[in-house]
Every structure is written in C-alpha cells, then in structure tokens.
Write a protein that holds these residues in place. Structure first.
Motif, short mmCIF file in Angstrom:
data_model
loop_
_atom_site.label_atom_id
_atom_site.label_comp_id
_atom_site.label_asym_id
_atom_site.label_seq_id
_atom_site.Cartn_x
_atom_site.Cartn_y
_atom_site.Cartn_z
N UNK A 22 0.83 -1.20 0.00
CA UNK A 22 0.00 0.00 0.00
C UNK A 22 0.87 1.25 0.00
N UNK A 23 0.40 2.32 -0.62
CA UNK A 23 1.16 3.58 -0.65
C UNK A 23 1.42 4.13 0.76
N UNK A 24 2.43 4.99 0.86
CA UNK A 24 2.86 5.55 2.14
C UNK A 24 2.07 6.81 2.49
N UNK A 25 0.74 6.68 2.54
CA UNK A 25 -0.08 7.82 2.91
C UNK A 25 0.28 8.31 4.31
N UNK A 26 0.40 9.61 4.45
CA UNK A 26 0.65 10.19 5.76
C UNK A 26 2.11 10.39 6.10
N UNK A 27 3.01 9.91 5.23
CA UNK A 27 4.43 10.10 5.51
C UNK A 27 5.28 10.27 4.26
N UNK A 28 4.86 9.70 3.13
CA UNK A 28 5.70 9.75 1.95
C UNK A 28 4.97 9.53 0.65
N UNK A 29 3.75 10.07 0.54
CA UNK A 29 2.98 9.95 -0.70
C UNK A 29 2.82 11.32 -1.35
N UNK A 33 2.78 16.03 -0.13
CA UNK A 33 3.77 17.00 -0.57
C UNK A 33 3.33 18.45 -0.33
N UNK A 34 2.22 18.87 -0.92
CA UNK A 34 1.82 20.26 -0.78
C UNK A 34 1.48 20.64 0.66
N UNK A 35 0.81 19.77 1.44
CA UNK A 35 0.62 20.15 2.85
C UNK A 35 1.93 20.39 3.59
N UNK A 41 5.21 27.26 4.99
CA UNK A 41 4.87 28.63 4.65
C UNK A 41 3.93 29.27 5.66
N UNK A 42 3.57 28.52 6.67
CA UNK A 42 2.71 29.05 7.72
C UNK A 42 1.24 29.01 7.41
N UNK A 43 0.81 28.18 6.46
CA UNK A 43 -0.61 28.06 6.14
C UNK A 43 -1.30 27.29 7.26
N UNK A 44 -2.37 27.82 7.82
CA UNK A 44 -3.05 27.15 8.94
C UNK A 44 -3.57 25.77 8.56
N UNK A 45 -3.56 24.87 9.55
CA UNK A 45 -4.14 23.52 9.43
C UNK A 45 -3.40 22.62 8.45
N UNK A 46 -2.21 22.97 8.07
CA UNK A 46 -1.39 22.12 7.22
C UNK A 46 -0.32 21.44 8.08
N UNK A 47 -0.01 20.18 7.76
CA UNK A 47 0.97 19.41 8.54
C UNK A 47 2.13 18.98 7.66
N UNK A 48 3.33 19.09 8.21
CA UNK A 48 4.55 18.71 7.48
C UNK A 48 4.81 17.23 7.70
N UNK A 49 4.08 16.38 6.96
CA UNK A 49 4.17 14.94 7.18
C UNK A 49 5.34 14.29 6.44
#
Length: 398
Positions: A22-29, A33-35, A41-49
C-alpha cells in the motif's frame, strides 16, 4: 547508486490482499507534498508529514507526467541533470515517494492539489461508477459531466495558501485552465497558461519571485504521452525525457533567492507485450465478464461493479482466474488494506468497485471493444508495482 530497499522487494505468495504494498499515505505519498510545503509557509491547518523536507519561503513543484523513479534511474544518459539530483530526492534521503492508488493521472493530480488521499478527495480511478447515475465516469476527461463541486468538495492547498496570504500560481498549458479536473484538483491563486515548456519554466521562476512567500505549480505532459503511444525506452519517449531534463535545468538556473524546486511525477509506467499471455481481453472472456455490470478503472487497476447479488461470485471468479497475477480484493478488503488511504468518505464508497484488481505481473486486463484506444497502448500504469508507484522528489534550492 544502490537501489534503496522498499516494501516491494519481496512478494509473498499467494497474492493475498495483505501482500500488496500500500502507498505511504501520511508520511511519503504525493498527497503529503503540498501540505508539507504549505505548513512550512505558515498556512493554517497544514501538517509537514514528509518530515525530511526543510521549509523554504518560495516553493515550486514541477510535475512531469509519467516519469517514474525507476524509469529515471534507468536512463541517466538521457536525463543527466535530473540524474545528478537523485541523491537529493525526498530531502536528501535518496528515496522516492509513492504515488497513491491507483497510480494514474486524475487520481494523482487530485492527491497533489488537495493534499488528500483518494478515499477522501474522491477520484479513485481512471473511470469509476457515479453512484448517483449508475454510469461510468471518466475522471480525467470528466465524461459524462458531473457537478465538480459535489464530486470533490474539499478546498485545494492552493486555495488555502492564497487565503493565508501566500502567492499561489499554476503555470500549465492553456488547455487545462477551465477543465473540471483543474477546478477540483488544482484551482486557487492565479492560473497562467503557456504553450511551450520554456515559457512555462521562465514564468514559473517569475511567479516564485512575485511573493515573499510563494507556492507555484507547473506541469509537463509529453513524457507520459510518448510512453503510452510508443513505450518506455522508445526513441520518442527518450526524446521527451531529454527535453524534460533541459526544462528542469532551465527552471533550476532561474530560481530566485530562498526558493526550493521539487521535481516529481504522478506515476511511472511499464510496457506490456501485445500477446494473449500478457493482455487478457475482458470482452472475450466469459468467466471474467459473468455477473459484471460495469468494468471501470484501467488495464492494471480495475474497478469491477457487479450486478446486484453477484459481488461474491465475481470476487471468487476473479481470484481464481487472475489471482496469480493480480491482487484481487473486495471493496471492503481494499479499503481495510489502506489502498485508497486511511479513511473513505461516504460519497466515495460507492465509486470504488465491488471488486478491485491490481496487477502485480507485467499483464494487462484490456477491453478491446469498449476501450479500443486504451487497449492499444504500449505503456501502461495504475497498479502498486515499483515501476508504476514510485516517483521522484528531486530538490534544488537557492
């Protein structure tokens, strides 16, 4: 360069649903990328996964349609600049991302633009059943038409970034400006259409410099087109790879200060021989077609919609006929295995096939009568094999 170890190195037998990587959703898919960039960039509710990436004030994503990790690694002489960046992939780890399932353009572009896996954004295949009409819908061409907003109701990362004061822009072919797929997957900020690759690279660099915080997306389609028509490693495909490599270098050399360029793809590709051993024709196979109301997806990633009451029989038959070459799962099994992401929205559930079949071997389940153009393609993609699923995330910083 040694090939990094991945979950695809060994296939347990038989082809159980759990053995599919299965793909690496939540860590490397691709959906991460954009979140990750937006969070930096400081966009609210985005996570650097994608934790390996370092934030930058100006970020550009250049997506080369069809350029898989394995294809790039196999052609260093045709892509010397991108080859020189392989060690930078995924934040300097030298590892690829996973595209997501299925590894196909409409699904991947929606994952990129929304930052969500297919089970949430709702584009889980090339063609899927519209539960409201009972018809197959082509999500790349958006035929037959369906209201885009209800089909994919989440805001894109570009929209969220723009609302947070980030300069957001997409630089692509003018053809894509008003398509439903662009609307649901990549809208937000400014769309700028340019016909030539060189013009897109130059304008993408300008757009990066247009804001103190920038998020820019640009796209090149021709590598994928040459692969479908002529095959990976054909002269035509290699020519487009050479051109794409020059475009990447052109953009990299124009990056304004405090910028990061990320080069990625929506999927890889494999060539499938034109013989009965490698191309199984659904339209001529009475066993596989028994009890099937609609055949969706594409040759290496099928959604199978059964007539009422026949789902279990179709699943049993497909496993018996294809189970040594395909991972064959019921809808609920595929969902539980994480093929479409960690959660499935209610509106998306019925778009997924009663049976889902993903090719492991170099085989294709064509439909010569109902899908003549797709059945004639040399290069194909969609499944979870390394050649299709793994995509680069090359990085250049200024």
């Amino acid at each position: 360069m040694a090939q990094p170890k991945t979950a695809w190195d060994h296939y347990p037998e038989p082809l159980t649903v759990a053995s599919a990587p299965a793909p690496e959703y939540g860590s490397g898919s691709l959906a991460d990328l954009l979140p990750t960039l937006a969070a930096g960039l400081g966009v609210p509710d985005m996570s650097a996964t994608i934790t390996e990436l370092t934030p930058a004030d100006r970020n550009c994503v250049f997506l080369i349609d069809g350029l898989g990790w394995e294809q790039l690694r196999a052609h260093p002489e045709d892509a010397p600049f991108m080859t020189s960046l392989l060690a930078t992939s995924r934040g300097g780890t030298g590892r690829p991302l996973t595209a997501g399932y299925p590894a196909t353009t409409a699904t991947s572009l929606a994952s990129v633009g929304t930052g969500l896996p297919p089970g949430a954004h709702g584009l889980p295949g090339y063609t899927v059943r519209n539960p409201d009409t009972g018809e197959l819908m082509n999500q790349l061409r958006w035929q037959p038409w369906a209201p885009p907003g209800p089909w994919q109701p989440y805001p894109t990362v570009f929209q969220l970034a723009h609302a947070a004061g980030v300069h957001a822009a997409q630089v692509s072919s003018p053809t894509f400006e008003n398509t439903p797929l662009t609307r649901v997957a990549l809208s937000g900020g400014t769309f700028l259409g340019r016909l030539t690759g060189e013009d897109r690279m130059d304008l993408a660099a300008e757009q990066l410099a247009a804001g103190d915080r920038s998020l820019v997306y640009t796209y090149f389609a021709e590598v994928d087109g040459a692969g479908h028509r002529f095959g990976v490693d054909s002269d035509a495909w290699r020519g487009q790879l050479m051109y794409a490599d020059r475009l990447v270098q052109r953009l990299a050399e124009q990056l304004p200060p405090r910028s990061a360029l990320y080069v990625t793809a929506d999927h890889g590709m494999i060539d499938v021989p034109f013989d009965e051993q490698h191309r199984i024709d659904f339209d001529e196979d009475w066993e596989l077609s028994a009890g099937v109301a609609l055949l969706g997806g594409e040759g290496r990633a099928r959604h199978v919609y059964a007539v009422p009451g026949a789902a279990n029989d179709v699943l049993t038959c497909w496993r018996e006929v294809l189970g040594e070459q395909f991972w064959v799962a019921s809808r609920d099994e595929a969902i539980a295995a994480g093929w479409f992401g960690p959660q499935i929205d209610e509106r998306v559930y019925g778009r997924i096939g009663d049976v889902v079949a993903a090719a492991r071997d170099d085989v294709l389940l064509i439909a010569s009568e109902r899908e003549p153009k797709e059945s004639a393609m040399v290069g194909n993609h969609g499944s979870m094999t390394p050649a299709e699923q793994l995509v680069p995330l090359l990085e250049v910083r200024s």
